[in-house]
Design an enzyme around this catalytic site. Structure first.
Site, mmCIF file in Angstrom:
data_model
loop_
_atom_site.group_PDB
_atom_site.id
_atom_site.type_symbol
_atom_site.label_atom_id
_atom_site.label_comp_id
_atom_site.label_asym_id
_atom_site.label_seq_id
_atom_site.Cartn_x
_atom_site.Cartn_y
_atom_site.Cartn_z
ATOM 1 N N LYS A 126 -9.786 3.798 4.344
ATOM 2 C CA LYS A 126 -8.372 3.471 4.482
ATOM 3 C C LYS A 126 -8.305 2.178 5.293
ATOM 4 O O LYS A 126 -9.116 1.942 6.194
ATOM 5 C CB LYS A 126 -7.629 4.599 5.185
ATOM 6 C CG LYS A 126 -6.105 4.445 5.161
ATOM 7 C CD LYS A 126 -5.435 5.736 5.578
ATOM 8 C CE LYS A 126 -3.927 5.598 5.711
ATOM 9 N NZ LYS A 126 -3.268 5.253 4.443
ATOM 10 N N ASN B 75 -7.549 -6.454 2.019
ATOM 11 C CA ASN B 75 -6.305 -5.910 1.482
ATOM 12 C C ASN B 75 -5.201 -6.948 1.669
ATOM 13 O O ASN B 75 -4.537 -6.989 2.698
ATOM 14 C CB ASN B 75 -5.948 -4.601 2.183
ATOM 15 C CG ASN B 75 -4.715 -3.941 1.588
ATOM 16 O OD1 ASN B 75 -3.967 -4.554 0.819
ATOM 17 N ND2 ASN B 75 -4.478 -2.690 1.953
ATOM 18 N N CYS C 75 -1.090 -4.855 -0.260
ATOM 19 C CA CYS C 75 -0.210 -3.723 0.034
ATOM 20 C C CYS C 75 1.245 -4.169 -0.142
ATOM 21 O O CYS C 75 1.669 -5.154 0.469
ATOM 22 C CB CYS C 75 -0.438 -3.235 1.455
ATOM 23 S SG CYS C 75 0.677 -1.890 1.938
ATOM 24 N N LYS D 109 -8.814 -7.569 -2.909
ATOM 25 C CA LYS D 109 -8.023 -6.608 -3.678
ATOM 26 C C LYS D 109 -6.686 -7.247 -4.040
ATOM 27 O O LYS D 109 -5.915 -7.648 -3.165
ATOM 28 C CB LYS D 109 -7.802 -5.325 -2.878
ATOM 29 C CG LYS D 109 -7.143 -4.207 -3.676
ATOM 30 C CD LYS D 109 -7.132 -2.910 -2.874
ATOM 31 C CE LYS D 109 -6.561 -1.746 -3.673
ATOM 32 N NZ LYS D 109 -6.577 -0.485 -2.902
ATOM 33 N N CYS E 251 9.199 1.579 -45.507
ATOM 34 C CA CYS E 251 8.323 1.610 -44.331
ATOM 35 C C CYS E 251 7.833 0.206 -43.986
ATOM 36 O O CYS E 251 7.304 -0.510 -44.843
ATOM 37 C CB CYS E 251 7.130 2.530 -44.586
ATOM 38 S SG CYS E 251 5.954 2.586 -43.209
#
Length: 414
Positions: free
Chosen positions: A49, A139, A142, A180, A380
């Site tokens: 985390k 990161n 976020c 990321k 169609c």
């Protein structure tokens, strides 16, 4: 090759994985205890985390999750407004060192985030590297809470900021560096290229998608409701897989670095799709929150069986196999026409969904006669909507050489 003899070992840049499955940064990796349990179950790696400097106060609200479920409580989409790790840096350095010692054959990646000052990112990156992290994930993606503090996606949406931050951290560490990426941009490639050009060894995509889950129509409170109020959060779960696949395939086609696929991976089939789209490995979070870390057993078994059935020697042979088939709209063939046909008439329940869909969203080519579906081939247009809405799989699309207008005029369609 029997599935039992097939190794799922694969590579992620310079790293070796026992299988292509890692826990993504999030609630399932909020503690060393959770990561250890995942490793015992068979996960090849985990991303902690997101660790932040101790000077950043992290205070979560309650509740902070909301979900979109089907009628059987199966997950379709999931929103979270949870922030980064509440555990301090000494906790994580101690846990990283201990986990690396206990599980030397697993890959442990430290996810980090800091305020806008690159020096703080450098300090934190050096600290987790010295603790023993196999790689570092920046990161910069976020989408909730952290952008208000000048970090997270507010960095990841700007190629120049991503470049300067990546360059700074690259100078401070020698372990592999992963950036990321956020899906909250118009074009992922400028951001991805900025990261790679500035020293990123790998890219991870995607982080959660900015969203508002819904409104409670009785109370008119946005969800999740925190004392009657809410904010925009991060969307994950099965519904975001198409977005993740698109971005991973773009990265794999254009950039010479490994990609970690993230987003909507709930089973081995999802993972196999990401790998076929160019991912070297995948990260899983929401599915573990919903079903537990034990899903790794079925993921490993299912992927092994699939690779054996397709006669692939390993994960590497699947990687990127679909990329050559993904291109521009203009390059798609107009030389084959797919027409709706009745494939399994005995399964038809005369529900009429195909009739309504074709009438109001298609070309009015389907009708019911004596409780049987009838397709007017002359009408169609090959859109395939009817086959999508048919709950029993009665209608299938059948390909014919030639353009639809030509086949209609020649009367060669059934």
């Amino acid at each position: 090759m029997p599935a039992s003899d097939l190794s799922l070992k694969t590579t992620l840049g310079p790293l070796t994985l026992n299988n292509p499955f890692l826990l993504a940064s999030g609630p399932p990796t909020a503690s060393g205890e959770q990561i250890r349990r995942a490793f015992r179950l068979g996960w090849a790696g985990a991303v902690t985390k997101t660790i932040v400097p101790d000077t950043m106060e992290i205070l979560d609200v309650s509740p902070r999750f909301s979900s979109w479920k089907d009628e059987k409580a199966g997950l379709l989409g999931f929103e979270n407004i949870e922030l980064a790790s509440k555990r301090d840096v000494p906790y994580w350095t101690s846990e990283i060192a201990a986990i690396r010692k206990e599980f030397p054959d697993r890959v442990l990646i430290a996810s980090i985030m800091a305020p806008g000052d690159p020096a703080e990112w450098q300090d934190l990156a050096g600290t987790v590297q010295d603790a023993g992290a196999d790689a570092i994930e920046l990161n910069v993606s976020c989408p909730h809470g952290m952008p208000e503090r000048g970090t997270g996606a507010v960095i990841g949406q700007h190629p120049d900021l991503v470049a300067s931050l990546t360059r700074a951290v690259r100078k401070a560490v020698t372990v592999p560096l992963i950036v990321k990426l956020t899906p909250g941009v118009t074009d992922i490639l400028p951001v991805a290229k900025a990261a790679v050009d500035s020293g990123a060894d790998m890219l991870a995509a995607i982080n959660t998608v900015p969203c508002l889950m819904g409104i409670d129509l009785e109370t008119l409170e946005p969800l999740p409701s925190v004392a009657g109020h809410s904010t925009y959060g991060g969307y994950s779960g099965p519904a975001v897989k198409p977005i993740g696949l698109r971005i991973v395939s773009q990265i794999a086609r254009e950039l010479p670095v490994p990609a970690l696929g993230i987003g909507g991976i709930s089973c081995w089939e999802d993972a196999a799709e990401y790998i076929a789209a160019g991912a070297s490995a995948v990260q899983v979070c929401t599915a573990v929150m919903w079903n537990g870390a034990g899903i790794i057993r079925d993921m490993n078994a299912g992927l092994s069986d699939y690779l054996a059935r397709k006669h692939f020697a390993g994960v590497g042979e699947l990687r990127g196999r679909a990329l050559s088939r993904i291109g521009t709209h203009a390059a798609l063939s107009a030389g084959v026409f797919s027409a709706a046909t009745i494939g399994s008439p005995e399964r038809c329940t005369s529900c009429g969904r195909c009739v309504v869909a074709c009438r109001d969203g298609g070309y009015h080519a389907i009708s019911l006669a004596d409780r049987k579906v009838v397709i007017d081939a002359a009408r169609c247009d090959g859109c395939s909507l009817c086959s999508m809405v048919c709950p029993e799989g009665v209608i299938v699309m059948r390909g014919f050489p030639g353009r639809g207008s030509e086949l209609h005029s020649q009367g060669t369609l059934p």
